[in-house]
Design a protein around this motif. Structure first.
Motif, short mmCIF file in Angstrom:
data_model
loop_
_atom_site.label_atom_id
_atom_site.label_comp_id
_atom_site.label_asym_id
_atom_site.label_seq_id
_atom_site.Cartn_x
_atom_site.Cartn_y
_atom_site.Cartn_z
N ARG A 119 0.83 -1.20 0.00
CA ARG A 119 0.00 0.00 0.00
C ARG A 119 0.87 1.26 0.00
O ARG A 119 0.60 2.21 -0.74
CB ARG A 119 -0.93 -0.01 1.20
CG ARG A 119 -1.93 1.13 1.19
CD ARG A 119 -3.00 1.04 2.26
NE ARG A 119 -4.02 2.06 2.03
CZ ARG A 119 -5.04 1.93 1.22
NH1 ARG A 119 -5.23 0.79 0.58
NH2 ARG A 119 -5.91 2.90 1.05
N LEU A 120 1.91 1.27 0.82
CA LEU A 120 2.81 2.42 0.84
C LEU A 120 3.52 2.58 -0.50
O LEU A 120 3.74 3.69 -0.97
CB LEU A 120 3.82 2.27 1.97
CG LEU A 120 3.26 2.40 3.39
CD1 LEU A 120 4.34 2.08 4.42
CD2 LEU A 120 2.68 3.80 3.64
N VAL A 185 2.03 4.81 11.11
CA VAL A 185 3.07 4.39 10.17
C VAL A 185 3.21 5.41 9.04
O VAL A 185 4.33 5.75 8.63
CB VAL A 185 2.74 3.00 9.59
CG1 VAL A 185 3.73 2.62 8.48
CG2 VAL A 185 2.77 1.94 10.70
N THR A 186 2.09 5.92 8.56
CA THR A 186 2.12 6.89 7.47
C THR A 186 2.84 8.17 7.90
O THR A 186 3.57 8.79 7.11
CB THR A 186 0.69 7.21 7.00
OG1 THR A 186 0.06 6.01 6.56
CG2 THR A 186 0.71 8.21 5.85
N GLU A 187 2.65 8.59 9.16
CA GLU A 187 3.36 9.77 9.66
C GLU A 187 4.87 9.57 9.55
O GLU A 187 5.60 10.48 9.16
CB GLU A 187 2.96 10.04 11.11
CG GLU A 187 1.55 10.58 11.28
CD GLU A 187 1.21 10.83 12.74
OE1 GLU A 187 2.08 10.56 13.60
OE2 GLU A 187 0.09 11.28 13.02
N THR A 188 5.34 8.38 9.92
CA THR A 188 6.76 8.08 9.80
C THR A 188 7.19 8.04 8.34
O THR A 188 8.23 8.59 7.96
CB THR A 188 7.07 6.73 10.48
OG1 THR A 188 6.73 6.80 11.87
CG2 THR A 188 8.54 6.37 10.34
N GLU A 191 7.92 11.29 6.49
CA GLU A 191 9.19 11.94 6.85
C GLU A 191 10.40 11.07 6.54
O GLU A 191 11.54 11.48 6.79
CB GLU A 191 9.19 12.27 8.35
CG GLU A 191 8.05 13.18 8.79
CD GLU A 191 8.06 14.52 8.09
OE1 GLU A 191 9.16 15.00 7.74
OE2 GLU A 191 6.96 15.09 7.86
N ASP A 192 10.18 9.89 6.00
CA ASP A 192 11.25 8.94 5.74
C ASP A 192 11.69 9.05 4.28
O ASP A 192 11.02 8.55 3.37
CB ASP A 192 10.75 7.52 6.03
CG ASP A 192 11.87 6.49 6.02
OD1 ASP A 192 13.02 6.86 5.69
OD2 ASP A 192 11.61 5.31 6.33
N THR A 200 10.41 3.34 8.35
CA THR A 200 9.00 3.03 8.11
C THR A 200 8.71 1.56 8.38
O THR A 200 7.72 1.22 9.03
CB THR A 200 8.63 3.36 6.65
OG1 THR A 200 8.83 4.75 6.43
CG2 THR A 200 7.18 3.00 6.37
N MET A 201 9.58 0.68 7.89
CA MET A 201 9.36 -0.75 8.09
C MET A 201 9.47 -1.13 9.56
O MET A 201 8.71 -1.97 10.04
CB MET A 201 10.32 -1.55 7.23
CG MET A 201 9.97 -1.47 5.75
SD MET A 201 10.90 -2.64 4.73
CE MET A 201 12.52 -1.91 4.78
#
Length: 259
Positions: A119-120, A185-188, A191-192, A200-201
């Motif tokens: 998805r990401l 997770v999306t917030e990380t 910024e990743d 992220t992982m």
């Protein structure tokens, strides 16, 4: 954990073609088939959102960018928020179209990890726009509530793709928990900027493990309280004798009720 599903395996393999194009502007590739109007509106909004503040974008701007009339755009979407819902459905479709058969023998944690990383990957071309939109909507609780409903629908399908059920007494809790966890997770992820997405992982793996522990405790609590719930139902049944008499009369008058 399989190589494709694990953080280590994904880092080594560099999986995710969408991630490789993170620096590219969102929109269809040159020479790609013409988008349908719904997709054209989504791509137009994402291009605008990548370049200017979310609150400065008007519906008319989206229509012009998508080469649609206002009447055409209104036919498909009533608002910018609805267009974001269209983006969510496009992302859903991209993830669900992938073959998950190689994950069938993996534990649920690995299956879910892989689906959410896919998805990401599908979200990556829109990362600059999503970063701006995320910042703008943090101070808008009504918009966040509406988006929560959109994400509940999306993640119901993500769980299904991972072979995880969402029905039963704890299904809604599981689904809402995943929406909240993926938002973190999306917030990380926003910024990743590391192509390997190590942060992220790691965050995704942590959120999934936390979710597993929470659901285990919730299931234990449900089992422990089962006798009290049964007593409560029995008490309520005794307080409603008229209803019980009506049910008995229905059974007496309908022979099929005894089968």
């Amino acid at each position: 954990m399989s190589e494709s599903a694990s953080p280590k395996g994904r880092k080594a393999a560099g999986k995710g073609t969408a991630r490789d194009g993170a620096a590219k502007e969102s929109g269809p590739a040159q020479g790609a088939p013409k988008l349908n109007p719904r997709e054209a509106a989504v791509e137009a909004l994402m291009r605008l959102a990548a370049e200017q503040p979310w609150n400065d974008i008007e519906i008319g701007d989206v229509a012009r960018e998508a080469d649609l009339t206002l009447a055409d755009l209104r036919e498909f979407y009533p608002s910018k928020g609805a267009i974001l819902g269209g983006l969510a459905r496009m992302i859903d479709r991209a993830v669900l179209a992938e073959d998950n058969s190689d994950l069938a023998d993996e534990p649920a944690r690995e299956r879910l990890f892989d689906v959410l990383m896919r998805r990401l990957d599908a979200m990556t071309p829109y990362k600059p726009a999503l970063r701006r939109i995320s910042y703008a909507l943090r101070g808008d609780p009504l918009s966040m509530l509406a988006l929560n409903g959109v994400m509940l629908n999306s993640h119901r399908y993500m769980l299904a793709a991972a072979g995880i059920d969402t029905e039963g007494p704890l299904g809604r809790l599981k689904l809402q928990g995943l929406v909240i966890a993926f938002a973190r997770v999306t917030e990380t992820w926003l910024e990743d900027d590391d192509p390997a997405l190590a942060r992220t992982m790691a965050r995704l793996d942590k959120e999934i493990r936390n979710g597993e522990r929470f659901m285990e405790r919730a299931e234990d609590a449900r089992r422990l309280t089962a006798p009290f719930r049964a007593l409560g139902r029995a008490f309520l049944d005794r307080r409603r004798p008229g209803r019980r008499d009506a049910e008995r009369r229905d059974e007496d008058s309908d022979p099929a009720a005894a089968i």
